[in-house]
Motif scaffolding. Sequence first.
Motif, PDB file in Angstrom:
ATOM      1  N   ASP A 155      49.600  43.793  50.068  1.00  0.00           N
ATOM      2  CA  ASP A 155      48.373  43.024  50.320  1.00  0.00           C
ATOM      3  C   ASP A 155      47.257  43.930  50.827  1.00  0.00           C
ATOM      4  O   ASP A 155      46.090  43.788  50.434  1.00  0.00           O
ATOM      5  N   LYS A 156      47.623  44.862  51.675  1.00  0.00           N
ATOM      6  CA  LYS A 156      46.642  45.772  52.252  1.00  0.00           C
ATOM      7  C   LYS A 156      46.038  46.679  51.174  1.00  0.00           C
ATOM      8  O   LYS A 156      44.819  46.907  51.128  1.00  0.00           O
ATOM      9  N   GLU A 157      46.890  47.192  50.300  1.00  0.00           N
ATOM     10  CA  GLU A 157      46.415  48.062  49.224  1.00  0.00           C
ATOM     11  C   GLU A 157      45.529  47.304  48.239  1.00  0.00           C
ATOM     12  O   GLU A 157      44.504  47.819  47.772  1.00  0.00           O
ATOM     13  N   LEU A 158      45.912  46.063  47.952  1.00  0.00           N
ATOM     14  CA  LEU A 158      45.120  45.256  47.029  1.00  0.00           C
ATOM     15  C   LEU A 158      43.756  44.921  47.631  1.00  0.00           C
ATOM     16  O   LEU A 158      42.728  44.981  46.937  1.00  0.00           O
ATOM     17  N   ASP A 159      43.740  44.591  48.917  1.00  0.00           N
ATOM     18  CA  ASP A 159      42.470  44.302  49.601  1.00  0.00           C
ATOM     19  C   ASP A 159      41.547  45.524  49.544  1.00  0.00           C
ATOM     20  O   ASP A 159      40.341  45.400  49.316  1.00  0.00           O
ATOM     21  N   HIS A 160      42.130  46.696  49.755  1.00  0.00           N
ATOM     22  CA  HIS A 160      41.346  47.935  49.716  1.00  0.00           C
ATOM     23  C   HIS A 160      40.796  48.164  48.312  1.00  0.00           C
ATOM     24  O   HIS A 160      39.627  48.527  48.145  1.00  0.00           O
ATOM     25  N   TYR A 161      41.629  47.931  47.295  1.00  0.00           N
ATOM     26  CA  TYR A 161      41.191  48.095  45.906  1.00  0.00           C
ATOM     27  C   TYR A 161      40.026  47.157  45.591  1.00  0.00           C
ATOM     28  O   TYR A 161      39.000  47.578  45.036  1.00  0.00           O
ATOM     29  N   LEU A 162      40.173  45.903  45.960  1.00  0.00           N
ATOM     30  CA  LEU A 162      39.136  44.902  45.660  1.00  0.00           C
ATOM     31  C   LEU A 162      37.837  45.177  46.412  1.00  0.00           C
ATOM     32  O   LEU A 162      36.755  44.818  45.945  1.00  0.00           O
ATOM     33  N   ALA A 163      37.961  45.833  47.563  1.00  0.00           N
ATOM     34  CA  ALA A 163      36.766  46.167  48.341  1.00  0.00           C
ATOM     35  C   ALA A 163      35.994  47.318  47.698  1.00  0.00           C
ATOM     36  O   ALA A 163      34.796  47.486  47.936  1.00  0.00           O
ATOM     37  N   GLN A 164      36.691  48.106  46.878  1.00  0.00           N
ATOM     38  CA  GLN A 164      36.069  49.289  46.284  1.00  0.00           C
ATOM     39  C   GLN A 164      35.454  49.039  44.911  1.00  0.00           C
ATOM     40  O   GLN A 164      34.610  49.815  44.460  1.00  0.00           O
ATOM     41  N   ILE A 165      35.894  47.972  44.223  1.00  0.00           N
ATOM     42  CA  ILE A 165      35.427  47.754  42.854  1.00  0.00           C
ATOM     43  C   ILE A 165      34.754  46.387  42.700  1.00  0.00           C
ATOM     44  O   ILE A 165      34.867  45.522  43.570  1.00  0.00           O
ATOM     45  N   GLN A 166      34.084  46.216  41.582  1.00  0.00           N
ATOM     46  CA  GLN A 166      33.463  44.935  41.256  1.00  0.00           C
ATOM     47  C   GLN A 166      34.136  44.400  40.005  1.00  0.00           C
ATOM     48  O   GLN A 166      34.317  45.120  39.018  1.00  0.00           O
ATOM     49  N   LEU A 167      34.539  43.137  40.047  1.00  0.00           N
ATOM     50  CA  LEU A 167      35.214  42.527  38.898  1.00  0.00           C
ATOM     51  C   LEU A 167      34.170  42.145  37.851  1.00  0.00           C
ATOM     52  O   LEU A 167      33.712  41.013  37.791  1.00  0.00           O
ATOM     53  N   GLN A 168      33.821  43.109  37.030  1.00  0.00           N
ATOM     54  CA  GLN A 168      32.791  42.897  36.022  1.00  0.00           C
ATOM     55  C   GLN A 168      33.386  42.303  34.747  1.00  0.00           C
ATOM     56  O   GLN A 168      34.538  42.575  34.395  1.00  0.00           O
ATOM     57  N   SER A 169      32.594  41.548  34.047  1.00  0.00           N
ATOM     58  CA  SER A 169      33.034  40.905  32.816  1.00  0.00           C
ATOM     59  C   SER A 169      32.879  41.848  31.633  1.00  0.00           C
ATOM     60  O   SER A 169      31.770  42.231  31.278  1.00  0.00           O
TER      61      SER A 169
END
Length: 252
Positions: A155-169
Amino acid sequence: MEEKQLKINHSVQKTFAIIELMTAADDEMSLNDISKQTNIPKATASRLLYTLMTMGYVQQNQKNADYSLSLKFKLLSSSAAINHELVSLVRPYMQQISTELNEATCLSICDNQELVYVESIDSQDNLLNVTQKIGKRAPLYCTGAGKLYLANMTDKELDHYLAQIQLQSLTKKTITTEERLQKELVRINKQGFSMDDEECEIGVKCVAIPLLDQKRNVIATLSVSMPTIRATKEKIKTTVQILQNATKNFHL
């Protein structure tokens, strides 16, 4: 002329002392604990940790300011293992799968929070020329292979990943919300395989399975890509079975 005597770089020495300590740790560590256990002054340790953070190898918990090694660092050793020897080892499996399905196959790894294609075999009818993908990068969140890495994160690694990128279409089917992505990752963990349903490229679907090390970490992924016209429910089911059967005795 006398040869110049080389000297030890103490900053490098201290940096690796911190890395070795954090590698052995089961949880996050405070700056105070890192300083005490490495015998490095807090100011120096803070500076070295900040440098590692800017390079993406260390992450900091914003709630308590504790430090831990990032996923990028953990994947370093895994990525190093994905070399010519491994490609040679996996390629026979890829050829078997591609022949049975008459579809394109790819071997991919994760590098710096992106998917990298390291080997591929085109479909028999050359309808999908995936060999051109070798060396190219793609986002983790919208590729079948990439989502396997996300599903394997804590969960911690995923949170860090999501904080670094933008979910672009990338297409109209790309998952662009964290809630939908979280649900997708839960499903992937339950079923043991992942799919890209035209999320990265319209007209192409992809089915992927993980290749694990002895600690059950995903260090590579094997995927089959096919035109949507051939991606029936039955074909998808058969693809998953062939992928899993072909690699059931495969160990890294």
